[in-house]
Design a protein around this motif. Structure first.
Motif, PDB file in Angstrom:
ATOM      1  N   CYS A   6       0.876  -1.165   0.000  1.00 45.29           N
ATOM      2  CA  CYS A   6       0.000   0.000   0.000  1.00 45.29           C
ATOM      3  C   CYS A   6       0.911   1.211   0.000  1.00 45.29           C
ATOM      4  O   CYS A   6       1.960   1.198   0.662  1.00 45.29           O
ATOM      5  CB  CYS A   6      -0.896   0.035   1.237  1.00 45.29           C
ATOM      6  SG  CYS A   6      -2.102  -1.299   1.333  1.00 45.29           S
ATOM      7  N   THR A   7       0.519   2.255  -0.727  1.00 47.57           N
ATOM      8  CA  THR A   7       1.316   3.473  -0.742  1.00 47.57           C
ATOM      9  C   THR A   7       0.420   4.692  -0.537  1.00 47.57           C
ATOM     10  O   THR A   7      -0.758   4.679  -0.877  1.00 47.57           O
ATOM     11  CB  THR A   7       2.094   3.649  -2.072  1.00 47.57           C
ATOM     12  OG1 THR A   7       1.167   3.801  -3.148  1.00 47.57           O
ATOM     13  CG2 THR A   7       3.024   2.477  -2.339  1.00 47.57           C
ATOM     14  N   VAL A   8       1.025   5.729   0.032  1.00 45.43           N
ATOM     15  CA  VAL A   8       0.390   7.033   0.182  1.00 45.43           C
ATOM     16  C   VAL A   8       1.354   8.042  -0.427  1.00 45.43           C
ATOM     17  O   VAL A   8       2.497   8.169   0.026  1.00 45.43           O
ATOM     18  CB  VAL A   8       0.110   7.373   1.656  1.00 45.43           C
ATOM     19  CG1 VAL A   8      -0.469   8.781   1.782  1.00 45.43           C
ATOM     20  CG2 VAL A   8      -0.819   6.346   2.285  1.00 45.43           C
ATOM     21  N   ASP A   9       0.903   8.705  -1.479  1.00 47.23           N
ATOM     22  CA  ASP A   9       1.752   9.645  -2.221  1.00 47.23           C
ATOM     23  C   ASP A   9       3.102   9.025  -2.571  1.00 47.23           C
ATOM     24  O   ASP A   9       4.157   9.653  -2.457  1.00 47.23           O
ATOM     25  CB  ASP A   9       1.942  10.955  -1.451  1.00 47.23           C
ATOM     26  CG  ASP A   9       0.742  11.881  -1.582  1.00 47.23           C
ATOM     27  OD1 ASP A   9      -0.097  11.670  -2.496  1.00 47.23           O
ATOM     28  OD2 ASP A   9       0.631  12.830  -0.789  1.00 47.23           O
ATOM     29  N   GLY A  10       3.076   7.759  -2.975  1.00 45.50           N
ATOM     30  CA  GLY A  10       4.275   7.056  -3.411  1.00 45.50           C
ATOM     31  C   GLY A  10       5.105   6.437  -2.307  1.00 45.50           C
ATOM     32  O   GLY A  10       6.030   5.680  -2.580  1.00 45.50           O
ATOM     33  N   GLU A  11       4.801   6.742  -1.054  1.00 41.34           N
ATOM     34  CA  GLU A  11       5.547   6.169   0.072  1.00 41.34           C
ATOM     35  C   GLU A  11       4.934   4.842   0.491  1.00 41.34           C
ATOM     36  O   GLU A  11       3.724   4.754   0.743  1.00 41.34           O
ATOM     37  CB  GLU A  11       5.539   7.120   1.267  1.00 41.34           C
ATOM     38  CG  GLU A  11       6.295   6.573   2.458  1.00 41.34           C
ATOM     39  CD  GLU A  11       6.240   7.470   3.687  1.00 41.34           C
ATOM     40  OE1 GLU A  11       6.671   7.002   4.763  1.00 41.34           O
ATOM     41  OE2 GLU A  11       5.779   8.631   3.595  1.00 41.34           O
ATOM     42  N   VAL A  28       3.707   2.006   2.729  1.00 43.05           N
ATOM     43  CA  VAL A  28       3.120   1.983   4.060  1.00 43.05           C
ATOM     44  C   VAL A  28       3.665   0.797   4.848  1.00 43.05           C
ATOM     45  O   VAL A  28       3.843  -0.283   4.299  1.00 43.05           O
ATOM     46  CB  VAL A  28       1.584   1.854   3.924  1.00 43.05           C
ATOM     47  CG1 VAL A  28       0.924   1.521   5.244  1.00 43.05           C
ATOM     48  CG2 VAL A  28       0.994   3.098   3.307  1.00 43.05           C
ATOM     49  N   LEU A  29       3.903   1.013   6.127  1.00 38.61           N
ATOM     50  CA  LEU A  29       4.181  -0.085   7.046  1.00 38.61           C
ATOM     51  C   LEU A  29       2.865  -0.450   7.714  1.00 38.61           C
ATOM     52  O   LEU A  29       2.127   0.440   8.153  1.00 38.61           O
ATOM     53  CB  LEU A  29       5.190   0.338   8.112  1.00 38.61           C
ATOM     54  CG  LEU A  29       6.579   0.720   7.613  1.00 38.61           C
ATOM     55  CD1 LEU A  29       7.417   1.259   8.766  1.00 38.61           C
ATOM     56  CD2 LEU A  29       7.241  -0.476   6.975  1.00 38.61           C
ATOM     57  N   PRO A  30       2.549  -1.748   7.809  1.00 39.96           N
ATOM     58  CA  PRO A  30       1.296  -2.125   8.464  1.00 39.96           C
ATOM     59  C   PRO A  30       1.364  -1.913   9.970  1.00 39.96           C
ATOM     60  O   PRO A  30       2.420  -2.079  10.573  1.00 39.96           O
ATOM     61  CB  PRO A  30       1.148  -3.619   8.159  1.00 39.96           C
ATOM     62  CG  PRO A  30       2.325  -4.026   7.364  1.00 39.96           C
ATOM     63  CD  PRO A  30       3.261  -2.868   7.246  1.00 39.96           C
ATOM     64  N   GLY A  83      -6.011  -1.969  11.192  1.00 38.34           N
ATOM     65  CA  GLY A  83      -5.674  -1.725   9.789  1.00 38.34           C
ATOM     66  C   GLY A  83      -5.008  -0.401   9.529  1.00 38.34           C
ATOM     67  O   GLY A  83      -5.171   0.167   8.452  1.00 38.34           O
ATOM     68  N   GLY A  84      -4.232   0.120  10.485  1.00 32.97           N
ATOM     69  CA  GLY A  84      -3.590   1.417  10.308  1.00 32.97           C
ATOM     70  C   GLY A  84      -2.469   1.395   9.281  1.00 32.97           C
ATOM     71  O   GLY A  84      -1.832   0.367   9.053  1.00 32.97           O
TER      72      GLY A  84
END
Length: 165
Positions: free
Chosen positions: A129-134, A136-138, A145-146
């Motif tokens: 999963c990415t946010v603005d290309g970064e 995500v660490l689960p 589900g953060g």
């Protein structure tokens, strides 16, 4: 309950200890992507973040952001004291299945109505999963589900020793 010492937030960061309880929902225009089997199964710049004390944000994407045929409803439900009853979906693409990796609230409780027809994804159950290309660490623990990015600091519920938070 042990006393928690929040990590200091730097420039451009948020502390999850500044998030409210009960949680708040806020719109986000960040680019959010979910990948499974090397395929983008969902992508949106019109998501919602649910922010709750001690938790990294959980992103909710519109149902229309998911690749056609990638959502398969599965039996079972859970109950959230804030948002109501959740229904679950497998994510499916090109023969890959991420079991119960997505959930939604078919009848969200008052204050969370904007989550209708939106789904969250458990980052630990998909490839990325990415946010603005970064990337995500689960969130640790396998229950929450953060989505942890460099934008948020903890400590986060779900890590060892946080059960009583």
């Amino acid at each position: 309950m042990p006393r928690v010492t929040p990590e200091p937030a730097g420039p451009g960061q948020e502390s999850v200890w500044d998030y409210p309880r009960p949680p708040r929902v806020e719109p986000s225009n960040e680019t959010v992507e979910v990948l499974l089997g090397g395929v983008v199964v969902a992508r949106s710049q019109a998501t919602y973040r649910v922010l709750e004390t001690s938790h990294p944000p959980t992103y909710y994407l519109p149902r229309t952001a998911f690749r056609e045929g990638s959502l398969r409803a599965v039996p079972g439900a859970t109950w959230c004291e804030w948002k109501g009853q959740a229904a679950y979906y497998d994510l499916v693409v090109d023969g890959r299945v991420a079991e119960r990796a997505a959930w939604t609230y078919p009848a969200p409780t008052p204050g969370f109505e904007v989550l209708l027809d939106h789904l969250a994804v458990m980052p630990a159950l998909v490839d990325e999963c990415t946010v603005d290309g970064e990337r995500v660490l689960p969130q640790a623990g396998g229950f929450y589900g953060g989505w942890i990015t460099s934008r948020v600091v903890g400590p986060f519920k779900g890590e060892a020793g946080t059960r009583g938070w």
